[in-house]
Every structure is written in C-alpha cells, then in structure tokens.
Design a protein around this motif. Structure first.
Motif, PDB file in Angstrom:
ATOM      1  N   ILE A 119      19.945  -5.529   1.323  1.00 39.99           N
ATOM      2  CA  ILE A 119      20.161  -6.773   0.566  1.00 39.99           C
ATOM      3  C   ILE A 119      19.766  -7.977   1.420  1.00 39.99           C
ATOM      4  CG2 ILE A 119      21.919  -8.245  -0.502  1.00 39.99           C
ATOM      5  CD1 ILE A 119      23.443  -5.549  -1.119  1.00 39.99           C
ATOM      6  N   ILE A 120      20.189  -7.977   2.683  1.00 33.61           N
ATOM      7  CA  ILE A 120      19.931  -9.114   3.560  1.00 33.61           C
ATOM      8  C   ILE A 120      18.449  -9.235   3.894  1.00 33.61           C
ATOM      9  CG2 ILE A 120      20.336 -10.032   5.891  1.00 33.61           C
ATOM     10  CD1 ILE A 120      23.142  -8.709   5.708  1.00 33.61           C
ATOM     11  N   PHE A 121      17.826  -8.122   4.248  1.00 35.47           N
ATOM     12  CA  PHE A 121      16.443  -8.179   4.723  1.00 35.47           C
ATOM     13  C   PHE A 121      15.417  -7.732   3.692  1.00 35.47           C
ATOM     14  CE2 PHE A 121      19.021  -7.829   8.590  1.00 35.47           C
ATOM     15  CZ  PHE A 121      18.636  -9.010   9.181  1.00 35.47           C
ATOM     16  N   GLY A 122      15.872  -7.062   2.639  1.00 36.05           N
ATOM     17  CA  GLY A 122      14.938  -6.592   1.624  1.00 36.05           C
ATOM     18  C   GLY A 122      14.794  -7.533   0.458  1.00 36.05           C
ATOM     19  N   GLY A 123      15.698  -8.510   0.365  1.00 35.28           N
ATOM     20  CA  GLY A 123      15.609  -9.492  -0.712  1.00 35.28           C
ATOM     21  C   GLY A 123      15.720  -8.863  -2.089  1.00 35.28           C
ATOM     22  N   THR A 124      16.628  -7.887  -2.241  1.00 33.65           N
ATOM     23  CA  THR A 124      16.743  -7.191  -3.518  1.00 33.65           C
ATOM     24  C   THR A 124      17.397  -8.037  -4.595  1.00 33.65           C
ATOM     25  OG1 THR A 124      18.883  -6.226  -2.928  1.00 33.65           O
ATOM     26  CG2 THR A 124      16.897  -4.948  -2.369  1.00 33.65           C
ATOM     27  N   GLY A 125      17.985  -9.150  -4.224  1.00 38.68           N
ATOM     28  CA  GLY A 125      18.638 -10.010  -5.214  1.00 38.68           C
ATOM     29  C   GLY A 125      20.064  -9.603  -5.524  1.00 38.68           C
ATOM     30  N   GLU A 126      20.490  -8.459  -5.015  1.00 34.69           N
ATOM     31  CA  GLU A 126      21.869  -8.037  -5.221  1.00 34.69           C
ATOM     32  C   GLU A 126      22.796  -8.919  -4.397  1.00 34.69           C
ATOM     33  OE1 GLU A 126      22.601  -3.820  -4.728  1.00 34.69           O
ATOM     34  OE2 GLU A 126      20.456  -3.446  -4.959  1.00 34.69           O
ATOM     35  N   THR A 127      24.049  -8.949  -4.799  1.00 34.52           N
ATOM     36  CA  THR A 127      25.022  -9.710  -4.009  1.00 34.52           C
ATOM     37  C   THR A 127      25.560  -8.810  -2.903  1.00 34.52           C
ATOM     38  OG1 THR A 127      26.848  -9.090  -5.468  1.00 34.52           O
ATOM     39  CG2 THR A 127      25.694 -11.160  -5.949  1.00 34.52           C
ATOM     40  N   LEU A 128      26.004  -9.443  -1.853  1.00 31.38           N
ATOM     41  CA  LEU A 128      26.545  -8.698  -0.716  1.00 31.38           C
ATOM     42  C   LEU A 128      27.836  -7.991  -1.102  1.00 31.38           C
ATOM     43  CD1 LEU A 128      26.118 -11.207   2.236  1.00 31.38           C
ATOM     44  CD2 LEU A 128      24.926  -9.044   1.931  1.00 31.38           C
ATOM     45  N   PRO A 129      28.060  -6.819  -0.517  1.00 31.09           N
ATOM     46  CA  PRO A 129      29.338  -6.139  -0.757  1.00 31.09           C
ATOM     47  C   PRO A 129      30.456  -6.853   0.006  1.00 31.09           C
ATOM     48  CG  PRO A 129      28.049  -4.960   0.872  1.00 31.09           C
ATOM     49  CD  PRO A 129      27.181  -6.079   0.373  1.00 31.09           C
ATOM     50  N   ASP A 130      31.667  -6.507  -0.338  1.00 30.56           N
ATOM     51  CA  ASP A 130      32.816  -6.999   0.417  1.00 30.56           C
ATOM     52  C   ASP A 130      32.961  -6.090   1.635  1.00 30.56           C
ATOM     53  OD1 ASP A 130      35.217  -7.849   1.461  1.00 30.56           O
ATOM     54  OD2 ASP A 130      36.294  -7.778  -0.450  1.00 30.56           O
ATOM     55  N   PHE A 131      32.660  -6.619   2.809  1.00 26.34           N
ATOM     56  CA  PHE A 131      32.662  -5.804   4.022  1.00 26.34           C
ATOM     57  C   PHE A 131      34.042  -5.255   4.348  1.00 26.34           C
ATOM     58  CE2 PHE A 131      28.821  -8.417   4.764  1.00 26.34           C
ATOM     59  CZ  PHE A 131      27.896  -7.378   4.845  1.00 26.34           C
ATOM     60  N   ARG A 132      35.085  -5.867   3.806  1.00 29.34           N
ATOM     61  CA  ARG A 132      36.443  -5.362   4.051  1.00 29.34           C
ATOM     62  C   ARG A 132      36.656  -3.982   3.433  1.00 29.34           C
ATOM     63  NH1 ARG A 132      39.009 -10.956   2.183  1.00 29.34           N
ATOM     64  NH2 ARG A 132      37.557 -10.370   0.544  1.00 29.34           N
ATOM     65  N   ASP A 133      35.750  -3.580   2.544  1.00 22.64           N
ATOM     66  CA  ASP A 133      35.859  -2.268   1.905  1.00 22.64           C
ATOM     67  C   ASP A 133      35.282  -1.142   2.762  1.00 22.64           C
ATOM     68  OD1 ASP A 133      36.979  -3.518  -0.318  1.00 22.64           O
ATOM     69  OD2 ASP A 133      35.079  -3.604  -1.420  1.00 22.64           O
ATOM     70  N   PHE A 134      34.780  -1.468   3.920  1.00 21.80           N
ATOM     71  CA  PHE A 134      34.116  -0.471   4.753  1.00 21.80           C
ATOM     72  C   PHE A 134      34.826  -0.357   6.096  1.00 21.80           C
ATOM     73  CE2 PHE A 134      31.175  -2.036   1.641  1.00 21.80           C
ATOM     74  CZ  PHE A 134      30.621  -0.858   1.138  1.00 21.80           C
ATOM     75  N   GLY A 135      35.106   0.884   6.491  1.00 20.51           N
ATOM     76  CA  GLY A 135      35.863   1.169   7.706  1.00 20.51           C
ATOM     77  C   GLY A 135      35.377   0.503   8.979  1.00 20.51           C
ATOM     78  N   PRO A 136      34.075   0.445   9.224  1.00 16.67           N
ATOM     79  CA  PRO A 136      33.620  -0.154  10.479  1.00 16.67           C
ATOM     80  C   PRO A 136      33.955  -1.644  10.611  1.00 16.67           C
ATOM     81  CG  PRO A 136      31.883   1.212   9.530  1.00 16.67           C
ATOM     82  CD  PRO A 136      32.984   1.110   8.507  1.00 16.67           C
ATOM     83  N   ARG A 137      34.362  -2.277   9.520  1.00 16.34           N
ATOM     84  CA  ARG A 137      34.708  -3.707   9.577  1.00 16.34           C
ATOM     85  C   ARG A 137      35.893  -3.957  10.507  1.00 16.34           C
ATOM     86  NH1 ARG A 137      35.639  -7.883  10.872  1.00 16.34           N
ATOM     87  NH2 ARG A 137      35.973  -9.774   9.711  1.00 16.34           N
ATOM     88  N   ILE A 138      36.849  -3.049  10.512  1.00 15.04           N
ATOM     89  CA  ILE A 138      38.051  -3.241  11.339  1.00 15.04           C
ATOM     90  C   ILE A 138      37.702  -3.215  12.832  1.00 15.04           C
ATOM     91  CG2 ILE A 138      40.304  -2.288  11.978  1.00 15.04           C
ATOM     92  CD1 ILE A 138      40.577  -1.503   8.981  1.00 15.04           C
ATOM     93  N   PRO A 139      37.031  -2.161  13.333  1.00 16.67           N
ATOM     94  CA  PRO A 139      36.695  -2.212  14.766  1.00 16.67           C
ATOM     95  C   PRO A 139      35.721  -3.345  15.106  1.00 16.67           C
ATOM     96  CG  PRO A 139      35.799  -0.223  13.740  1.00 16.67           C
ATOM     97  CD  PRO A 139      36.675  -0.876  12.728  1.00 16.67           C
ATOM     98  N   HIS A 140      34.875  -3.728  14.150  1.00 12.19           N
ATOM     99  CA  HIS A 140      33.953  -4.828  14.404  1.00 12.19           C
ATOM    100  C   HIS A 140      34.722  -6.136  14.597  1.00 12.19           C
ATOM    101  CE1 HIS A 140      29.715  -5.914  14.574  1.00 12.19           C
ATOM    102  NE2 HIS A 140      29.977  -7.024  13.900  1.00 12.19           N
ATOM    103  N   GLY A 141      35.704  -6.373  13.734  1.00  6.88           N
ATOM    104  CA  GLY A 141      36.521  -7.586  13.854  1.00  6.88           C
ATOM    105  C   GLY A 141      37.402  -7.579  15.087  1.00  6.88           C
ATOM    106  N   VAL A 142      38.019  -6.435  15.377  1.00  4.66           N
ATOM    107  CA  VAL A 142      38.857  -6.320  16.576  1.00  4.66           C
ATOM    108  C   VAL A 142      37.987  -6.483  17.823  1.00  4.66           C
ATOM    109  CG1 VAL A 142      40.279  -4.728  17.940  1.00  4.66           C
ATOM    110  CG2 VAL A 142      40.637  -4.924  15.472  1.00  4.66           C
TER     111      VAL A 142
END
Length: 175
Positions: A119-142
């Motif tokens: 979505i970010i680099f392909g310009g598909t026009g879709e909206t970004l997902p909610d990153f809080r729905d994905f497990g790696p978000r927690i260790p990334h934030g910590v």
C-alpha cells in the motif's frame, strides 16, 4: 583521519557510520512516533514512505558496523573508568544491536503481515491497516521506547565524560 581506528581514536569508517546512524535514528524515531499518532491514512502513508527506508538504512548501517568491527577494525583502547561503568557501557552498546535488529525484524514483519508495504510503496489506493491488529506492533513500540531510553543514556554518558570528567571520550568519536 585514518580509515581504521588507532589505539586512542576511532577511524573514519567507524566515525562516519556512527554519526550517519545518529542522523537516521533521529529521523526514524521522529517519523515513527509521528506516524503512530496519525489518524489520516494518506498522511500516515506519506510519513511511512520516509520511515521505512530510514529503518532499512539503519539496519544496513548496523550490519556494516558489526561487520566492520568483526572483520576489519579494532576499537580503541578503553578510557580508564570504574569496572561497573565499563560493564554498563558494554551492555548499552550490546542492547543497541539487539534493539536495532529487533526493531528491524518487527518492522519488516509488520509490513509483510499487514500488507502495508504494498500500500505504501505500490500505490494501490487501499487504506492502511490498523497496525495495532498485528503482533509485531507491540515489540516494535516497546523497542522504540527502549531505544530512546538507551539513546538518551548513551548521549548523556558521552556528554558527562566530555564536560564533567574531561577524559577525551567524546573526542575519540569525532574528527
């Protein structure tokens, strides 16, 4: 300044990698915290178009730094300090590597699992997902918060050595 380190100072390669890393890490942290607080997905995608490449650059610089120390250069002799300070210093430097590679792995995992990379680099026009729905978000934030704490501690210790102890520690990492 020689390319390799001497007994008393870091060489041009180590100094360049260090200060380039500092600049990219500041940009990375700023863009990451900015993106995390954004609701507008188009604006968030624009910020992430800078954040993700900065993260890749940091991973590459960190891998280059590790390779440089393992294969090509020796660090200067340590500045005399109490054993506990030397252990803390080594621990902080080791944690920098752990956190940087962990942040890279969790960031890549987040981009892949969420499909946000396309979505970010392909310009598909879709909206970004909610990153809080994905497990790696927690260790990334910590990891981001831990990295900021390590960064502040590291910079504070360097400034303490430079201005209070006046032992030449900071000058070793400068031209």
């Amino acid at each position: 300044m020689p390319l390799k380190s001497t007994q008393s100072a870091y060489g041009a390669v180590a100094v360049t990698i260090h200060w380039l890393s500092v600049l990219f890490i500041i940009a990375l942290a700023g863009s990451g915290f900015l993106a995390a607080g954004m609701e507008d997905t188009a604006a968030k995608a624009a910020v992430l178009r800078a954040h993700v490449p900065c993260g890749i650059v940091i991973l590459l610089l960190t891998a280059a730094r590790a390779g440089w120390w393992l294969l090509a250069d020796r660090k200067p002799d340590p500045v005399p300090m109490p054993d506990w300070q030397d252990r803390v210093s080594r621990g902080v430097h080791f944690l920098f590597y752990v956190v940087i590679f962990g942040m890279g792995a969790s960031g890549i995992a987040m981009m892949v699992l969420s499909g946000a990379g396309l979505i970010i680099f392909g310009g598909t026009g879709e909206t970004l997902p909610d990153f809080r729905d994905f497990g790696p978000r927690i260790p990334h934030g910590v990891g981001a918060r831990l990295f900021i704490a390590l960064f502040v501690f590291h910079a504070g210790a360097a400034l303490h050595h430079h201005f209070v102890k006046r032992d030449g520690l900071l000058r070793r990492m400068w031209r």
